[in-house]
Design an enzyme around this catalytic site. Sequence first.
Site, PDB file in Angstrom:
ATOM      1  N   CYS A  64      51.956  28.220  52.794  1.00 31.94           N
ATOM      2  CA  CYS A  64      52.371  27.485  51.778  1.00 31.94           C
ATOM      3  C   CYS A  64      54.090  28.036  51.643  1.00 31.94           C
ATOM      4  O   CYS A  64      54.887  27.719  50.795  1.00 31.94           O
ATOM      5  CB  CYS A  64      51.858  27.671  50.470  1.00 31.94           C
ATOM      6  SG  CYS A  64      52.101  29.226  49.704  1.00 31.94           S
ATOM      7  N   CYS A  67      54.769  33.490  51.589  1.00 34.18           N
ATOM      8  CA  CYS A  67      54.895  34.777  52.099  1.00 34.18           C
ATOM      9  C   CYS A  67      56.358  34.986  52.759  1.00 34.18           C
ATOM     10  O   CYS A  67      56.997  35.987  52.424  1.00 34.18           O
ATOM     11  CB  CYS A  67      53.879  35.234  53.116  1.00 34.18           C
ATOM     12  SG  CYS A  67      52.168  35.452  52.503  1.00 34.18           S
ATOM     13  N   CYS A 175      46.075  34.188  54.047  1.00 33.24           N
ATOM     14  CA  CYS A 175      45.855  33.273  54.968  1.00 33.24           C
ATOM     15  C   CYS A 175      45.720  33.615  56.446  1.00 33.24           C
ATOM     16  O   CYS A 175      44.644  33.697  57.054  1.00 33.24           O
ATOM     17  CB  CYS A 175      46.624  31.876  54.703  1.00 33.24           C
ATOM     18  SG  CYS A 175      46.412  31.276  53.191  1.00 33.24           S
ATOM     19  N   CYS A 224      48.428  37.267  48.182  1.00 34.55           N
ATOM     20  CA  CYS A 224      48.795  35.965  48.008  1.00 34.55           C
ATOM     21  C   CYS A 224      49.828  35.776  46.916  1.00 34.55           C
ATOM     22  O   CYS A 224      49.650  35.377  45.990  1.00 34.55           O
ATOM     23  CB  CYS A 224      47.849  35.417  47.671  1.00 34.55           C
ATOM     24  SG  CYS A 224      47.655  33.559  47.801  1.00 34.55           S
ATOM     25  N   HIS A 270      44.042  48.981  39.191  1.00 30.59           N
ATOM     26  CA  HIS A 270      43.501  49.426  37.956  1.00 30.59           C
ATOM     27  C   HIS A 270      44.034  50.906  37.678  1.00 30.59           C
ATOM     28  O   HIS A 270      44.656  51.049  36.454  1.00 30.59           O
ATOM     29  CB  HIS A 270      42.074  49.386  37.844  1.00 30.59           C
ATOM     30  CG  HIS A 270      41.614  49.858  36.728  1.00 30.59           C
ATOM     31  ND1 HIS A 270      41.749  48.952  35.406  1.00 30.59           N
ATOM     32  CD2 HIS A 270      40.581  50.726  36.411  1.00 30.59           C
ATOM     33  CE1 HIS A 270      40.976  49.834  34.357  1.00 30.59           C
ATOM     34  NE2 HIS A 270      40.342  50.762  34.895  1.00 30.59           N
ATOM     35  N   CYS A 273      47.854  50.402  36.428  1.00 31.49           N
ATOM     36  CA  CYS A 273      48.005  49.214  35.664  1.00 31.49           C
ATOM     37  C   CYS A 273      48.643  49.884  34.472  1.00 31.49           C
ATOM     38  O   CYS A 273      48.662  50.573  33.813  1.00 31.49           O
ATOM     39  CB  CYS A 273      46.844  48.631  35.565  1.00 31.49           C
ATOM     40  SG  CYS A 273      47.122  47.291  34.339  1.00 31.49           S
ATOM     41  N   CYS A 293      44.208  45.506  27.537  1.00 29.24           N
ATOM     42  CA  CYS A 293      43.734  45.497  28.864  1.00 29.24           C
ATOM     43  C   CYS A 293      42.935  44.012  28.818  1.00 29.24           C
ATOM     44  O   CYS A 293      42.411  43.465  28.215  1.00 29.24           O
ATOM     45  CB  CYS A 293      42.519  46.385  28.949  1.00 29.24           C
ATOM     46  SG  CYS A 293      41.552  46.242  30.430  1.00 29.24           S
ATOM     47  N   CYS A 299      40.073  40.047  34.703  1.00 26.20           N
ATOM     48  CA  CYS A 299      40.881  40.785  35.557  1.00 26.20           C
ATOM     49  C   CYS A 299      40.380  41.664  36.521  1.00 26.20           C
ATOM     50  O   CYS A 299      39.120  42.320  36.439  1.00 26.20           O
ATOM     51  CB  CYS A 299      41.612  42.071  34.918  1.00 26.20           C
ATOM     52  SG  CYS A 299      42.879  42.987  35.724  1.00 26.20           S
ATOM     53  N   CYS A 308      50.307  47.837  43.800  1.00 20.74           N
ATOM     54  CA  CYS A 308      51.167  47.044  43.070  1.00 20.74           C
ATOM     55  C   CYS A 308      51.495  48.002  41.695  1.00 20.74           C
ATOM     56  O   CYS A 308      52.804  47.721  41.316  1.00 20.74           O
ATOM     57  CB  CYS A 308      50.564  45.834  42.593  1.00 20.74           C
ATOM     58  SG  CYS A 308      49.701  44.688  43.851  1.00 20.74           S
ATOM     59  N   CYS A 320      51.261  41.159  38.079  1.00 22.36           N
ATOM     60  CA  CYS A 320      50.695  40.093  37.429  1.00 22.36           C
ATOM     61  C   CYS A 320      50.258  40.591  35.903  1.00 22.36           C
ATOM     62  O   CYS A 320      50.364  39.988  35.227  1.00 22.36           O
ATOM     63  CB  CYS A 320      49.580  39.854  38.257  1.00 22.36           C
ATOM     64  SG  CYS A 320      50.052  39.143  39.902  1.00 22.36           S
ATOM     65  N   CYS A 327      44.605  40.444  37.291  1.00 21.99           N
ATOM     66  CA  CYS A 327      44.820  40.630  38.533  1.00 21.99           C
ATOM     67  C   CYS A 327      43.597  39.614  39.326  1.00 21.99           C
ATOM     68  O   CYS A 327      42.858  39.773  38.772  1.00 21.99           O
ATOM     69  CB  CYS A 327      44.598  42.068  39.065  1.00 21.99           C
ATOM     70  SG  CYS A 327      44.311  42.331  40.862  1.00 21.99           S
ATOM     71  N   CYS A 330      44.162  39.442  45.115  1.00 18.16           N
ATOM     72  CA  CYS A 330      44.586  38.628  46.119  1.00 18.16           C
ATOM     73  C   CYS A 330      44.721  39.320  47.474  1.00 18.16           C
ATOM     74  O   CYS A 330      44.998  38.719  48.601  1.00 18.16           O
ATOM     75  CB  CYS A 330      45.874  37.890  45.888  1.00 18.16           C
ATOM     76  SG  CYS A 330      47.399  38.911  45.753  1.00 18.16           S
TER      77      CYS A 330
END
Lengths: 384, 591
Positions: A64, A67, A175, A224, A270, A273, A293, A299, A308, A320, A327, A330
């Site tokens: 798509c 990335c 992908c 993703c 987590h 987070c 949470c 999540c 992340c 996210c 989350c 991904c």
Amino acid sequence: MSTGIKNLVRTLDSVDFLKMDRRTFMKALGAMGAATFLGTYKSDIVSALDFAETKLVWLHGSECTGCSESVLNAGNPDLVQALQKLNVNLVFHETICAQQGIWNDGKLVNNAELNSEVLLEDTYKQGGYILVVEGSIPNGPDGSGRYLVIGNKTFKESLAEAAKNAVAIVAVGACAAYGGITSADSEVAKDTDYRGVAFAKEDPTKGMLKELGIDKPVINIPGCPAHPDWVLLTLGAVILGKIKIPNDLDTLLDNYGRPKVFYPPDHTVHDNCPRRGYYDRGELDEEVGGPGCLWKLGCKAPYAHADCGIRRWNGSVSMCTQAGGPCIACVEPNFPDGSRPLYVEAEDKGVLLGANIDTVSKVAVGAAAVAAGVHAVRRMGKGE
Amino acid sequence: MVNVTVDPLTRIEGHQRISTEVDANGFITDAQSSSLIFRGFERILQKQDPRDAAFLTQRICGVCPISHGMTATNALDDLYGVADQVPKDALVMRNIFQGLNMIASHATHIYVLFGPDLANPAYKKVLTTLGDTGSAVWNEMVGRFAPISYKMDGAPVPVGSSYLAAIPEKKRLQEAIALIAGRMPGPSSLYPGGYTYPATVADITKLSTYYLQVMDFVSKHTLRVDFNTWIENTYKASSPQKAVSFVTEHLQGLVDKATTSNDFSKEAGWGDVEFYAAFGSELVGETLLGLPASLKHDTIGGYKDPSKICFVSYGGYYKPKDGYDPKSPAGDRIFTSGVVSGKLEYQKFDPEKITESTAHSFYNNSTKDLAPAKGETIPYTDPNKIAFTGGSDSQYSWDKAPRYDGIPGEVGPLARMLNIKEPLVTGLAQVFAEKGYSPANVYTRMLARMQEVTILAYELLNWVTVDYTPGGKISVPIDLNAAKNNQGMGLWEAPRGALGHWVSAGSDGKVTNYQCVVPGTWLMSPRDSNGIPGPLEQSLIGSKINTVGDVDYTNPFGIFHMGRSYDPCISCAVHTIDLTGKNAPNTLRIV
């Protein structure tokens, strides 16, 4: 500028990445953003070493462009500056290259400055390039690969040509790594038969290269989309010779071909987070838009092995869960099926993913599920 | 007759094949547009929790994931029956979120996807024969728009100044989206009934900083005339004629200054918009302004038969109030829905008139044209049937052929600007029609996109500074049972054009059918069951493969322009500030 900041800049400026041993280098890499890494990497070191130009070929399969978009969001320096710093010649990238395929009566015409297919033929012949693949590869229908044809060739064929003379292969995004969204269960999934470059979902025996009989190591940078730091730092390490292929890969990558430094086996989203404090207090939101949470909103952070929470996204402004969305894990090989339904809490996912998940995180997930239960009981006791 | 095929057409989102037959004078006599990828997205959503659609359909396109997420959320608001209750501040957040994305997307298209073709060697060949003026114009074109890794005659060409400056701005806009949506691409903040993230006063302040930085780029590179002056005299002009006069007079002033100096630089007032507005068009540049040459982009990419084309807009951006009517986007949207005929007549939009044909596509669907809500996606599974060289009568694309009342529709900025009767674009379209040009062509398509950026930058300020109230209600709960045996329709506008999602759920509340009709399908569509070519195909047929210079089958840059002028996709963003005066984006008071 305060003295502290001056000192920090001086320290970073004096870092000589090339002199670091691999272990220290990888640690530094994990701690740093691409901006810091590429921004402080001294170009005089590069020239002193007569650092050779590295050619990069970036192929798009069934994708798509998310990335590529993500990599275009790379920090300061941006992508163009990063390429210059690392002396990279981005030979081909379908979304940004000057060329396109040009055919007259079925034959390629013009030259590599204007015709992408001529350019790619020349480049494949010369070899010595790093191959980045974005997007998955359809094997269907019936092993023909004809669900994706680009430039009169199935993408399956193109990948075989490109992989043959590549010195390193990096699969960017869910992908390319595992099939991602295109491999999601559906009534047509058997026909499309989408594959990642080296894996099909969790299965390393069904990757497209295996199908093509090509035995080459692949570094996976799933997500993703993939985070630009993950992509640029990995490419940087490969280009600087800090990741030796294939010798270093066994220790650097996890069972799914991901660099452990960005996808730590013993750490999940987590853990860091921004909403973690609410989880620990048992404040679990059941409607969107609140501060709590997101566990009960589905999540999957306890199952997602990625940094992340430390790195955050887009110049580290958010992530996210910070924006109140669950989350969706991904970065995991079975995304999206392992994460669906996205908004339903997933206490049993540990079992679903269990066959493939690292032991440490399995324990962590178990603990998370128990903790959630405990909190629920506590809240019921308080009459909430 | 030579078959000239562009495959792949690069610098678009995805892969496209354009096959044409070209005569000895360089005119295209036949064309097929083929999408040669099948991903099976709609089937992936079947039997699943409908709410997943807002996340998963974003993966259809990483360039404008927000538009898919938004359209899915509209369909879900409808499916769960909460559209009339979505709080005002959630709708405004969605507007900001989409507006930032549309600006970023257009900027990327203009600079990274379309712009590099202005550095095509064919233009050098023609322009440098025109003396100092021609050489000066060429130097601006290559100096502004050359892409990375570009070579001409064996020598590397430095990256263009506008191209280089646009990349950090695109990144900045994406960062602004991430601030209120988690990350970009792949944001997480959409949910039926509202929005998941209430932007704080601190976020608004930060957005304002982004906004000023982006506007600084715009004033240095894109539009050299004062932004407010531009808006007042175009978007806010009292008539289309006045808007066109303002622009041509502004350009005439620049041309007059340049006649002796041959200085077409940004410093001399030639922003990228001014530059393209003058030199992009034969009619505007040569006929009206008396320039010695132009790129003649108004001579290609037009429609030869106005009865076989229309301009469709579903409508985008909510009015700032609680709730909206998902079935009737016309009155409830800032960009109204509507249909403009090929002869520029206005009609009311009726979603019931949308059908899809698969007569020339690789599907074993029923042979009847179907409404999207009843759409089927049954792909060919015989590899030998997936061929694309059989000509116009064969099956040659995975794209279906959407039609409005049986007519192919152009969607996107030009269609939106015509439907909202934006004075400048409407005025230009009328002028072109009067002078015997197609009102839609590569030039007007690009100018409409540029104009939409300025309009959105203007409207965004209102959403952020006037309409959004930090601390307000951001969502209403949904009842999952409401989806059972129900349907939802989401109509919206992506950067590239009208986007629709249709969802049906069964007695278990799970998806039974999910169909998307996306802008790319409208624009790139193959022939339909009546043999009428899609918009891109129509614009190719009868156009020349080279707008200037000799016929060159090996460098058919006219095809590149036509294909890319429809913007096969991308994204971006802005601010949150309180105005000290009306329409004053550069003077602000942080709240």
